[in-house]
Write an enzyme that holds these catalytic residues in place. Structure first.
Site, mmCIF file in Angstrom:
data_model
loop_
_atom_site.group_PDB
_atom_site.id
_atom_site.type_symbol
_atom_site.label_atom_id
_atom_site.label_comp_id
_atom_site.label_asym_id
_atom_site.label_seq_id
_atom_site.Cartn_x
_atom_site.Cartn_y
_atom_site.Cartn_z
ATOM 1 N N CYS A 1 -53.106 -31.567 -6.456
ATOM 2 C CA CYS A 1 -54.379 -31.715 -5.731
ATOM 3 C C CYS A 1 -53.978 -32.058 -4.309
ATOM 4 O O CYS A 1 -53.133 -32.935 -4.087
ATOM 5 C CB CYS A 1 -55.228 -32.829 -6.329
ATOM 6 S SG CYS A 1 -56.654 -33.270 -5.294
ATOM 7 N N CYS B 1 -57.122 -26.062 -1.751
ATOM 8 C CA CYS B 1 -57.755 -26.917 -2.757
ATOM 9 C C CYS B 1 -57.413 -26.338 -4.122
ATOM 10 O O CYS B 1 -57.711 -25.161 -4.385
ATOM 11 C CB CYS B 1 -59.263 -26.899 -2.531
ATOM 12 S SG CYS B 1 -60.215 -27.771 -3.786
HETATM 13 N N1 DGL Z 1 -58.254 -31.325 -2.792
HETATM 14 C C1 DGL Z 1 -58.785 -30.725 -3.952
HETATM 15 C C2 DGL Z 1 -57.747 -30.189 -4.887
HETATM 16 O O1 DGL Z 1 -56.674 -29.808 -4.421
HETATM 17 C C3 DGL Z 1 -60.027 -31.235 -4.596
HETATM 18 C C4 DGL Z 1 -60.210 -32.681 -4.828
HETATM 19 C C5 DGL Z 1 -61.636 -32.925 -5.210
HETATM 20 O O2 DGL Z 1 -62.515 -32.534 -4.432
HETATM 21 O O3 DGL Z 1 -61.875 -33.479 -6.302
HETATM 22 O O4 DGL Z 1 -57.953 -30.083 -6.071
#
Ligand code: DGL
Length: 275
Positions: A194, A75
């Site tokens: 993301c 993440c």
């Molecule tokens: N998948 C996450 C990232 O890579 C977070 C997305 C989220 O929860 O807003 O930033």
């Protein structure tokens, strides 16, 4: 030797980390994986530094309690806002022999080989963009590169709500791609900063001029982890090898299993936990 062993933990706010897990499974087939999606509290992208740090710290502790010696924050938002504090302040106190790694550094390292003209566009959550982590990391490794970071606040919610492939998503996909290319028309490489965004890739490709490369993070993170495990035998030998994956979610498993099975192209049966 009397050391405990465990799966490698993979954490994301929700479904996005599955795009990393898929590549980890493919590149490192022998290992066991324990995926944790905090779907009940996703998305993290608009949340404050303090909240993202606290939620991420809780998730890491949960994965440690379940035997993981190595946790990947799959993440960007958590990597941008919580990784450094966890590595520098928490681990020395609570688990000096365990490791937590993020996804931003391995992505930035790869940029040198990818961009032709050095104009990089980053699409990411507001939390990641406002941390300026991509610009700062790139400036350290490739000082000549021009990095433009654009927020795509609606993309992770579209994915979490199962709307990624529906016609309503087109408006927001086009909107953020256009904003990025307006900010730097010379962009030759777009990084999906993301882990949720590769799920929107067919639409992102549709609204991006064909000469621009679009980079996801899964294979970059998998390659970087393979290298890490080679260089750190003391961590590697604490990772179990059975080729199995278990899934944990803070949401109802019924909801998680359907969407996760679709993305993993395999039957997923998650266990619900409270963290
Ligand atoms: N998948 C996450 C990232 O890579 C977070 C997305 C989220 O929860 O807003 O930033």
């Amino acid at each position: 030797m009397n050391e405990t062993q465990g799966s490698i933990g993979v954490f994301d706010s929700g479904y996005g980390g599955l795009t990393i897990l898929r590549e980890l499974q493919r590149r490192l087939q022998d290992y066991d994986w324990l995926y944790l999606g905090d779907n009940a509290r996703a998305p993290y992208g608009n949340r404050s530094f303090e909240i993202v740090y606290e939620f991420t710290r809780q998730a890491v502790m949960t994965l440690f309690e379940r035997g993981c010696h190595l946790v990947i924050l799959a993440c960007n938002t958590a990597s941008a806002k919580a990784l450094r504090t966890i590595q520098q302040q928490d681990l020395p106190k609570i688990a000096p022999e365990r490791r937590v790694l993020g996804v931003i550094r391995p992505t930035v390292e790869a940029l040198g080989d990818i961009s032709r003209n050095g104009h990089i566009g980053i699409l990411a959550t507001p939390g990641t963009v406002r941390s300026r982590s991509y610009s700062l990391e790139t400036a350290k490794l490739y000082p000549g590169m021009i990095v433009t970071e654009t927020e795509a606040p609606m993309w992770a919610p579209l994915v979490e709500n199962g709307e990624a492939h529906n016609p309503g998503a087109d408006y927001f996909v086009k909107k953020y791609v256009d904003a990025l290319l307006e900010a730097d028309p010379q962009t030759d490489t777009i990084v999906l900063g993301c882990t949720h965004y590769p799920i929107l890739l067919p639409k992102i490709r549709q609204y991006t001029p064909p000469h621009i490369r679009i980079i996801g993070q899964g294979d970059l993170v998998a390659e970087s982890l393979a290298d890490y495990l080679r260089r750190h035998p003391e961590i590697e030998r604490r990772c179990t090898k059975g080729g199995k994956t278990e899934y944990l979610t803070t949401e109802s498993p019924d909801k998680f299993n359907g969407i996760a099975s679709y993305f993993m192209r395999a039957r997923v049966e998650a266990t619900q936990i409270v963290i």
